[in-house]
Design a protein around this motif. Sequence first.
Motif, PDB file in Angstrom:
ATOM      1  N   ARG A 190       0.808  -1.219   0.000  1.00 49.88           N
ATOM      2  CA  ARG A 190       0.000   0.000   0.000  1.00 49.88           C
ATOM      3  C   ARG A 190       0.844   1.273   0.000  1.00 49.88           C
ATOM      4  N   GLN A 193       0.374   6.621   7.727  1.00 53.08           N
ATOM      5  CA  GLN A 193      -0.759   5.721   7.952  1.00 53.08           C
ATOM      6  C   GLN A 193      -1.727   6.347   8.962  1.00 53.08           C
ATOM      7  N   PRO A 236      -5.138  -1.231   8.910  1.00 50.34           N
ATOM      8  CA  PRO A 236      -4.173  -0.628   7.968  1.00 50.34           C
ATOM      9  C   PRO A 236      -3.757  -1.610   6.869  1.00 50.34           C
TER      10      PRO A 236
HETATM   11  N1   CP Z   1      -0.490  -0.240   5.735  1.00 46.83           N
HETATM   12  C1   CP Z   1       0.746  -0.437   5.219  1.00 46.83           C
HETATM   13  O1   CP Z   1       1.727   0.192   5.632  1.00 46.83           O
HETATM   14  O2   CP Z   1       0.807  -1.408   4.259  1.00 46.83           O
HETATM   15  P1   CP Z   1       2.126  -1.801   3.450  1.00 46.83           P
HETATM   16  O3   CP Z   1       3.089  -2.437   4.451  1.00 46.83           O
HETATM   17  O4   CP Z   1       1.670  -2.769   2.399  1.00 46.83           O
HETATM   18  O5   CP Z   1       2.711  -0.561   2.893  1.00 46.83           O
END
Ligand code: CP
Length: 335
Positions: free
Chosen positions: A70, A153, A290
């Motif tokens: 993400r 986040q 998240p």
């Molecule tokens: N929420 C988040 O930080 O996802 P990733 O580790 O995929 O970036």
Amino acid sequence: MQRPNYPSGKDLLGADSVSRDDLDDIFARAERFLAEEDEEDSPGDQPARLHLIRRRPKVIATLFDQRSTRTRLGFQAAALRLGHQSLDVYDTDRSRMGSATGETLDDHIRTVEAYSDLIVVRSHTESLPYQIGRLSYLPVVNAGNGADEHPTQALIDLFAIRKLRGDVKDLSIALSSDTRARFALSFVKMLRLSPPRRFTLCSLPDVPINPPMREAIALLASLGCKVSFVHDVRDTLEHDVLIIQMQDMSRFAHASLGSEAIDKEIETEPFTLTAKKILDAKSDTLILNPLPRFAELDVSCDALPNAGYFRQVKLSLPVRMAILERMLLGIPWTG
Ligand code: CP
């Protein structure tokens, strides 16, 4: 070549970088990007639409030495949506810095900054974003550093709550998480800017709360937020919002069991949320996560209206665009 002086407040390194004014500014920009998305989807004013897509491109360097879906794709997509580009230096093993010849971090960053306008850093070490922030005159975003923080986040989580449930100050918010999780610490620290009516931490009963988390919760309490502690996710299901992530995975009895055994176990596992638990509690709690999800959030939840986590991913894009836009404009963080 003369290097420019470093302006103060150029980096977003942790929740403390962000003031209430900064948060309001991020929300205003993110709202504008959401409105622009609607505008771009609608037929209408061509010159305005052209203005949106003809921006002078900047280069965003994403320097990730730890896995991400993400955050890496989100910042790259945000750069593209703004009409900018990104350079992916996430696999440091393929760069000179990670090679046997070992280019120094100083030389590496001086090279990266020659090609780019802003650096987004994800690292398994706590120190790297701070080191790069000191080494480079470019603005630096901490996109998650070891067990320390994940401030972008937290901005996304607050924006998702605002869009999906309303003003945080009117809400009861529960967090079910390992208290050492970096996203969790940034989230609770950021809540100081708009303390909820009530905050509940759901965590393992026999693991001490991580000291920085304890400090962040104490600050919330000192700001008038009613704080409580529970040890079963079912006890959070009367809150307006629940943000859930894994507790200590090694303690999940069913984590190493087969799927049939998992089905039997999850309804009694105190830290796994299932559709049955939500329905039994007649809960309308908004569920955020998240992501990536682990065993804490059963896929049976996905079909319920409570599930907000994929809408949360969608809402991350205007927030990341807002972060990039204000930092590329040189607007300092004033926290
Ligand atoms: N929420 C988040 O930080 O996802 P990733 O580790 O995929 O970036």
